[in-house]
Design a protein around this motif. Structure first.
Motif, PDB file in Angstrom:
ATOM      1  N   GLY A 116     -22.209  13.936  -3.730  1.00  0.00           N
ATOM      2  CA  GLY A 116     -22.634  12.678  -4.330  1.00  0.00           C
ATOM      3  C   GLY A 116     -22.474  11.472  -3.438  1.00  0.00           C
ATOM      4  O   GLY A 116     -22.550  10.327  -3.896  1.00  0.00           O
ATOM      5  N   ARG A 117     -22.262  11.687  -2.161  1.00  0.00           N
ATOM      6  CA  ARG A 117     -22.109  10.562  -1.230  1.00  0.00           C
ATOM      7  C   ARG A 117     -22.628  10.967   0.141  1.00  0.00           C
ATOM      8  O   ARG A 117     -22.829  12.147   0.428  1.00  0.00           O
ATOM      9  N   LEU A 118     -22.853   9.968   0.978  1.00  0.00           N
ATOM     10  CA  LEU A 118     -23.263  10.242   2.341  1.00  0.00           C
ATOM     11  C   LEU A 118     -22.078  10.760   3.157  1.00  0.00           C
ATOM     12  O   LEU A 118     -20.917  10.476   2.849  1.00  0.00           O
ATOM     13  N   VAL A 119     -22.376  11.515   4.182  1.00  0.00           N
ATOM     14  CA  VAL A 119     -21.362  11.971   5.128  1.00  0.00           C
ATOM     15  C   VAL A 119     -20.952  10.787   6.000  1.00  0.00           C
ATOM     16  O   VAL A 119     -21.763   9.911   6.302  1.00  0.00           O
ATOM     17  N   ASP A 157     -39.257   0.325   0.779  1.00  0.00           N
ATOM     18  CA  ASP A 157     -39.476  -0.737  -0.208  1.00  0.00           C
ATOM     19  C   ASP A 157     -38.227  -1.026  -1.034  1.00  0.00           C
ATOM     20  O   ASP A 157     -38.057  -2.120  -1.561  1.00  0.00           O
ATOM     21  N   ASP A 158     -37.351  -0.029  -1.160  1.00  0.00           N
ATOM     22  CA  ASP A 158     -36.146  -0.169  -1.989  1.00  0.00           C
ATOM     23  C   ASP A 158     -34.952   0.443  -1.250  1.00  0.00           C
ATOM     24  O   ASP A 158     -34.536   1.559  -1.557  1.00  0.00           O
ATOM     25  N   PRO A 159     -34.393  -0.271  -0.266  1.00  0.00           N
ATOM     26  CA  PRO A 159     -33.316   0.305   0.545  1.00  0.00           C
ATOM     27  C   PRO A 159     -32.114   0.784  -0.261  1.00  0.00           C
ATOM     28  O   PRO A 159     -31.603   1.887  -0.012  1.00  0.00           O
ATOM     29  N   SER A 160     -31.646   0.006  -1.212  1.00  0.00           N
ATOM     30  CA  SER A 160     -30.470   0.412  -1.985  1.00  0.00           C
ATOM     31  C   SER A 160     -30.776   1.614  -2.868  1.00  0.00           C
ATOM     32  O   SER A 160     -29.960   2.537  -3.002  1.00  0.00           O
ATOM     33  N   GLY A 161     -31.962   1.634  -3.457  1.00  0.00           N
ATOM     34  CA  GLY A 161     -32.346   2.771  -4.282  1.00  0.00           C
ATOM     35  C   GLY A 161     -32.519   4.031  -3.456  1.00  0.00           C
ATOM     36  O   GLY A 161     -32.118   5.125  -3.869  1.00  0.00           O
ATOM     37  N   GLU A 162     -33.107   3.890  -2.267  1.00  0.00           N
ATOM     38  CA  GLU A 162     -33.300   5.046  -1.392  1.00  0.00           C
ATOM     39  C   GLU A 162     -31.959   5.577  -0.910  1.00  0.00           C
ATOM     40  O   GLU A 162     -31.760   6.794  -0.825  1.00  0.00           O
ATOM     41  N   LYS A 163     -31.024   4.683  -0.613  1.00  0.00           N
ATOM     42  CA  LYS A 163     -29.692   5.137  -0.185  1.00  0.00           C
ATOM     43  C   LYS A 163     -29.004   5.918  -1.308  1.00  0.00           C
ATOM     44  O   LYS A 163     -28.365   6.944  -1.065  1.00  0.00           O
ATOM     45  N   ALA A 164     -29.157   5.436  -2.537  1.00  0.00           N
ATOM     46  CA  ALA A 164     -28.570   6.145  -3.681  1.00  0.00           C
ATOM     47  C   ALA A 164     -29.195   7.522  -3.850  1.00  0.00           C
ATOM     48  O   ALA A 164     -28.502   8.498  -4.165  1.00  0.00           O
ATOM     49  N   ARG A 165     -30.501   7.644  -3.605  1.00  0.00           N
ATOM     50  CA  ARG A 165     -31.164   8.944  -3.716  1.00  0.00           C
ATOM     51  C   ARG A 165     -30.690   9.893  -2.621  1.00  0.00           C
ATOM     52  O   ARG A 165     -30.494  11.093  -2.858  1.00  0.00           O
ATOM     53  N   LEU A 166     -30.498   9.361  -1.423  1.00  0.00           N
ATOM     54  CA  LEU A 166     -29.984  10.199  -0.335  1.00  0.00           C
ATOM     55  C   LEU A 166     -28.578  10.710  -0.642  1.00  0.00           C
ATOM     56  O   LEU A 166     -28.253  11.870  -0.386  1.00  0.00           O
ATOM     57  N   ALA A 167     -27.756   9.836  -1.210  1.00  0.00           N
ATOM     58  CA  ALA A 167     -26.399  10.249  -1.571  1.00  0.00           C
ATOM     59  C   ALA A 167     -26.423  11.296  -2.674  1.00  0.00           C
ATOM     60  O   ALA A 167     -25.652  12.270  -2.654  1.00  0.00           O
ATOM     61  N   ALA A 168     -27.324  11.135  -3.632  1.00  0.00           N
ATOM     62  CA  ALA A 168     -27.360  12.029  -4.794  1.00  0.00           C
ATOM     63  C   ALA A 168     -27.818  13.436  -4.427  1.00  0.00           C
ATOM     64  O   ALA A 168     -27.454  14.398  -5.106  1.00  0.00           O
TER      65      ALA A 168
END
Length: 248
Positions: free
Chosen positions: A207-210, A191-202
């Protein structure tokens, strides 16, 4: 950068994502690469794309034979092809459990069986399987995927034990969440792709994706002849997620 200019590698799932990054890394080091994928891309100097399906033993045997005939043998196998699964233990039906395990786990066994006759002729034989942080960490809504990658981890150890006497090394990489088109497609379903990506990074201490390139560098390390004393190991490439517990 360890040279691979005398080596031939096979990369499953090499048409995109981590597999494409591994292919690029190996070619930069001088290796010739056979890409086995449903959509393997276009040929180039030292690059042989072969349409193959890790769910089809016959296609893998034909693909391995073609790569070996084209390049004069096979020294390295990267078992990278895989698919995702989302949900709790009750979310996926029997057919989906069988499909994911067949590709992610049995696919590694099928491909390895197809390539082993050629690896046995190499003086620098190495296999690297793509595992995941999901193999050893309980991730929410990833029951089937975690089960499949846990099996890849165990299979890596068993293969290493079986093949060490033949001089064939077997290791795996265990990436965290990697910024690939595959992950992007998973995020697009939320439902929230950008928010979910930020949570995965956090959730990763860095603090970032591999990046796929970081995973490819680790794969190249494990596959290179200079790592001849390394077998039966899982190398985490996860931004510290598996081992670090930082204060909040």
């Amino acid at each position: 950068m360890a040279s691979m200019d005398t080596l031939v590698a096979v990369v499953t799932g090499g048409g995109s994502g981590i597999g494409a990054a591994v292919t690029a890394e190996f070619r930069a080091r001088g290796a010739r690469v056979g890409v086995l994928d449903l959509d393997p891309g276009k040929p180039a100097d030292g690059l042989l794309p072969v349409v193959a399906d890790v769910a089809d033993r016959g296609s893998l045997e034909r693909a391995a034979a073609r790569v070996a005939a084209e390049f004069g043998g096979i020294d390295i196998l990267i078992n990278n092809a895989g698919i995702s699964a989302v949900g709790t233990v009750e979310a996926n039906d029997d057919d989906e459990w069988q499909r994911v395990l067949d590709i992610n786990v049995v696919g590694v066994a099928r491909t390895t069986a197809a390539v082993l006759p050629y690896l046995r002729r190499s003086n620098h034989a190495a296999i690297v399987n793509t595992s995941s942080i999901a193999a050893t960490a309980g991730l929410v809504q990833r029951a089937l995927y975690c089960a499949s990658k846990g099996a890849v981890h165990a299979l890596t150890l068993a293969m290493a034990a079986d093949l060490v006497g033949e001089g064939i090394r077997v290791n795996c990489v265990a990436p965290g969440t990697v910024d690939t088109p595959w992950v992007a497609r998973l995020l697009a379903r939320t439902d929230d792709p950008s928010g979910e990506k930020a949570r995965l990074a956090a959730r990763q201490p860095t603090g970032r994706l591999v990046t796929a390139e970081e995973v490819a560098t680790a794969v190249a390390y494990l596959a290179a002849p200079e790592s001849s004393a390394t077998t039966g190991m899982s190398l985490a490439v996860d931004g510290g997620m598996s081992g670090l517990r930082l204060p909040r």
